[in-house]
Design an enzyme around this catalytic site. Structure first.
Site, PDB file in Angstrom:
ATOM      1  N   TYR A  40       0.925  -1.209  -0.039  1.00 51.31           N
ATOM      2  CA  TYR A  40       0.104   0.169   0.005  1.00 51.31           C
ATOM      3  C   TYR A  40       0.719   1.353   0.031  1.00 51.31           C
ATOM      4  O   TYR A  40       0.114   2.368  -0.092  1.00 51.31           O
ATOM      5  CB  TYR A  40      -1.025  -0.052   1.206  1.00 51.31           C
ATOM      6  CG  TYR A  40      -2.040  -1.382   1.072  1.00 51.31           C
ATOM      7  CD1 TYR A  40      -3.005  -1.194   0.281  1.00 51.31           C
ATOM      8  CD2 TYR A  40      -1.730  -2.195   1.982  1.00 51.31           C
ATOM      9  CE1 TYR A  40      -3.990  -2.473   0.130  1.00 51.31           C
ATOM     10  CE2 TYR A  40      -2.469  -3.343   2.049  1.00 51.31           C
ATOM     11  CZ  TYR A  40      -3.599  -3.065   0.991  1.00 51.31           C
ATOM     12  OH  TYR A  40      -4.460  -4.308   0.965  1.00 51.31           O
TER      13      TYR A  40
ATOM     14  N   HIS B  45      -8.195   1.924  -6.058  1.00 53.66           N
ATOM     15  CA  HIS B  45      -7.554   0.793  -5.053  1.00 53.66           C
ATOM     16  C   HIS B  45      -5.775   1.522  -5.181  1.00 53.66           C
ATOM     17  O   HIS B  45      -5.352   1.472  -6.653  1.00 53.66           O
ATOM     18  CB  HIS B  45      -7.843  -0.445  -5.487  1.00 53.66           C
ATOM     19  CG  HIS B  45      -9.123  -0.659  -5.362  1.00 53.66           C
ATOM     20  ND1 HIS B  45      -9.919  -1.025  -4.256  1.00 53.66           N
ATOM     21  CD2 HIS B  45     -10.058  -0.840  -6.195  1.00 53.66           C
ATOM     22  CE1 HIS B  45     -11.230  -1.155  -4.370  1.00 53.66           C
ATOM     23  NE2 HIS B  45     -11.511  -1.184  -5.660  1.00 53.66           N
TER      24      HIS B  45
END
Length: 147
Positions: free
Chosen positions: A23, A100
């Protein structure tokens, strides 16, 4: 001034700490502040909201009815599970982009399905925090075009 709402779902408050190899190292606050500055410089108001549960996100979507022009949403894990989130977005009829950080299609099979993608204006995935920048650019272009 046109208003754009940035919504972030479960676990995104842990950005910068949670699995940075997937991430990235930026925190959610870093991303929110950066996007708010970009939006303001272009004459748009950007509000943001994050919650780890479905109900607060749905409530925030409902609150945006008739006072928000575009939504950028990273629903996190709710992407793959929440019909209620889909219904909330459809109920307010505000155009939105799904974002995302990771490429969900290169991950576990259960992450490959989205309840939102087919009703979104577009989906941006796998480009890290830069995906939010692209979503904001799209939102502004969409609003300028008057579609």
């Amino acid at each position: 001034m046109k208003k754009i709402l940035l919504l972030n779902g479960p676990n995104l408050n842990m950005l910068g700490k949670r699995e940075p190899h997937i991430y990235g190292s930026q925190t959610l606050a870093d991303i929110e502040n950066h996007l708010q500055q970009l939006a303001k410089a272009r004459g748009y108001c950007l509000e943001y909201f994050q919650a780890n549960g479905e109900e607060p996100i749905i409530n925030r979507i409902h609150q945006s009815f008739q006072n928000t022009d575009f939504i950028i949403i990273n629903p996190g894990a709710s992407t793959h599970t929440s019909v209620a989130l889909r219904d909330a977005l459809l109920s307010v009829a505000i155009p939105f982009v799904e974002v995302h950080l990771s490429n969900v299609h290169a991950r576990e099979p259960f992450r490959h399905h989205s309840y939102l993608s087919d009703v979104a204006k577009g989906v941006i995935c796998g480009l890290g925090a830069k995906g939010y920048d692209y979503a904001l650019d799209y939102a502004i272009q969409f609003l300028k075009s008057g579609k």
